[in-house]
Scaffold this active site. Structure first.
Site, PDB file in Angstrom:
ATOM      1  N   GLY A   1       0.832  -1.194   0.000  1.00 37.36           N
ATOM      2  CA  GLY A   1       0.000   0.000   0.000  1.00 37.36           C
ATOM      3  C   GLY A   1       0.870   1.248   0.000  1.00 37.36           C
ATOM      4  N   CYS A   2       0.354   2.327  -0.556  1.00 38.29           N
ATOM      5  CA  CYS A   2       1.171   3.541  -0.698  1.00 38.29           C
ATOM      6  C   CYS A   2       1.547   4.142   0.651  1.00 38.29           C
ATOM      7  CB  CYS A   2       0.456   4.569  -1.570  1.00 38.29           C
ATOM      8  SG  CYS A   2      -1.231   4.980  -1.050  1.00 38.29           S
ATOM      9  N   ASN A   3       0.582   4.239   1.571  1.00 40.68           N
ATOM     10  CA  ASN A   3       0.894   4.737   2.909  1.00 40.68           C
ATOM     11  C   ASN A   3       1.868   3.809   3.628  1.00 40.68           C
ATOM     12  OD1 ASN A   3      -1.012   6.963   2.826  1.00 40.68           O
ATOM     13  ND2 ASN A   3      -2.619   5.438   3.054  1.00 40.68           N
ATOM     14  N   VAL A   4       1.693   2.524   3.395  1.00 36.72           N
ATOM     15  CA  VAL A   4       2.567   1.521   4.000  1.00 36.72           C
ATOM     16  C   VAL A   4       4.014   1.758   3.595  1.00 36.72           C
ATOM     17  CG1 VAL A   4       3.098  -0.938   4.128  1.00 36.72           C
ATOM     18  CG2 VAL A   4       0.719  -0.179   4.045  1.00 36.72           C
ATOM     19  N   THR A   5       4.229   2.012   2.307  1.00 34.72           N
ATOM     20  CA  THR A   5       5.585   2.247   1.819  1.00 34.72           C
ATOM     21  C   THR A   5       6.211   3.442   2.510  1.00 34.72           C
ATOM     22  OG1 THR A   5       5.085   1.257  -0.340  1.00 34.72           O
ATOM     23  CG2 THR A   5       6.952   2.769  -0.232  1.00 34.72           C
TER      24      THR A   5
END
Length: 347
Positions: A150-154
């Site tokens: 996920g983008c936030n995860v990255t």
């Protein structure tokens, strides 16, 4: 001979960004694009900026349309990739930019997503440190099923993982607040994303530990060496089309010095797409727009005894499409940086 490529979910933002990057990739040839409600339309009808792919028409997202390609990128909402991917040949490289194959723990899936759990695939974050081992990059070589983070995860993972791996921060008191661009919510019409609603405003969402990216971040930080992880995560929707600016803080471990902190984040010194700013400097979200980079500033709040990391990335590039292509490059034995922009777009 280029690898033949199909992109499912090509009418959305993530699918469009995949196509923008793939169109100039020297080793990939986009042969097929698919969609759901937009099937039958010319690609230019939904993505008029993709002039080099004007010859393509959106086809239905069905297994027989996707089969026969060397690489299939899935840019579909969660819950839509699992059953489809199961019908694709085992020797096809399938890269899922959605959530269906990220989580390893069934309990996490049930708590945050629900529905059928289709298992976990090789994780597409090459820079992730693995405790007592190599980087996640080593597991991507030869993979045929890849789950893109996920983008936030990255953003949060890359900001905190070196400190976890080096033991300079405590994993039981992590706080992350993110400013997130509206394209992260997808292209579907939503009232809260209308210009008149979001312009001039910032709006928190998924407050109180309910955001679906939380178990994925915890999963990553455990892989980096944390025995257990306690994370308070709050995303804030801000009026920009692209970008994430993640401010993540953690309590310093006992006896850790400023030099220890700088040394920990030197972990990224040889990474092509993750760059740590000089001491005292911090990135803006605009610094990463259009690029496959994660830009990180690291500081210490002496009074609070905390490390502060500020991570900027483009949610559609390093946060999604760029990460997918970076991982596919590694899986296929291509140079990791092939076809991926290091330079952003300004102003």
């Amino acid at each position: 001979m280029p690898f033949s490529v199909a992109v499912a979910g090509a009418s959305g933002y993530a699918g469009g960004e995949l196509l923008r990057l793939l169109s100039s990739h020297p080793d990939f040839s986009v042969q097929t694009v698919t969609a759901h409600s937009n099937a039958g339309q010319h690609l230019l009808d939904v993505h008029p900026h993709l002039r080099s792919l004007a010859h393509l028409t959106l086809q239905p997202t069905e297994p027989d349309v996707l089969a026969g390609h060397d690489v299939v990128f899935l840019a579909l909402p969660h819950g839509h990739s699992g059953a489809l991917a199961a019908q694709l040949p085992d020797d096809t490289l399938v890269v899922d930019a959605g959530a269906d194959h990220r989580l390893e723990d069934l309990a996490d899936w049930d708590a945050f997503y629900g529905g059928e759990h289709h298992g976990s695939w090789t994780y597409g974050l090459p820079e992730l440190p693995l405790a007592g081992a190599d980087r996640q990059r080593s597991l991507l070589a030869g993979a045929r099923r890849i789950a893109v983070p996920g983008c936030n995860v990255t953003a949060v993972t890359l900001g905190l993982a070196p400190g976890i791996a080096a033991g300079v921060i405590q994993p039981d008191d992590l706080v992350a607040v993110l400013a997130v661009g509206t394209s992260g919510a997808g292209r579907s019409l939503k009232a809260n994303l209308l210009a008149s609603e979001i312009n001039g405003s910032a709006a928190p969402y998924a407050v109180g530990g309910v955001h679906r990216h939380i178990p994925e971040i915890r999963q990553n930080l455990r892989k980096a060496g944390a025995a257990s992880v306690s994370l308070s995560f709050t995303p804030v929707l801000v009026p920009m089309s692209r970008g994430i600016l993640s401010t993540a803080t953690a309590r310093l471990a006992d006896g850790v010095t400023a030099a220890d902190v700088r040394q920990a984040w030197s972990y990224y010194d040889d990474e092509p797409f993750v760059h740590v700013y000089p001491e005292g400097s911090y990135p803006k979200s605009a610094d990463a727009v259009g690029a496959n980079t994660a830009l990180i500033g690291v500081g210490i709040d002496e009074a609070a005894g905390r490390v502060v990391t500020v991570t900027a990335l483009d949610n559609l590039v390093k946060g999604t499409a760029g990460a997918a292509i970076q991982s596919a490059n590694l899986a296929l034995g291509l140079p990791e940086t092939t076809g991926l922009p290091l330079d952003g777009v300004a102003p």
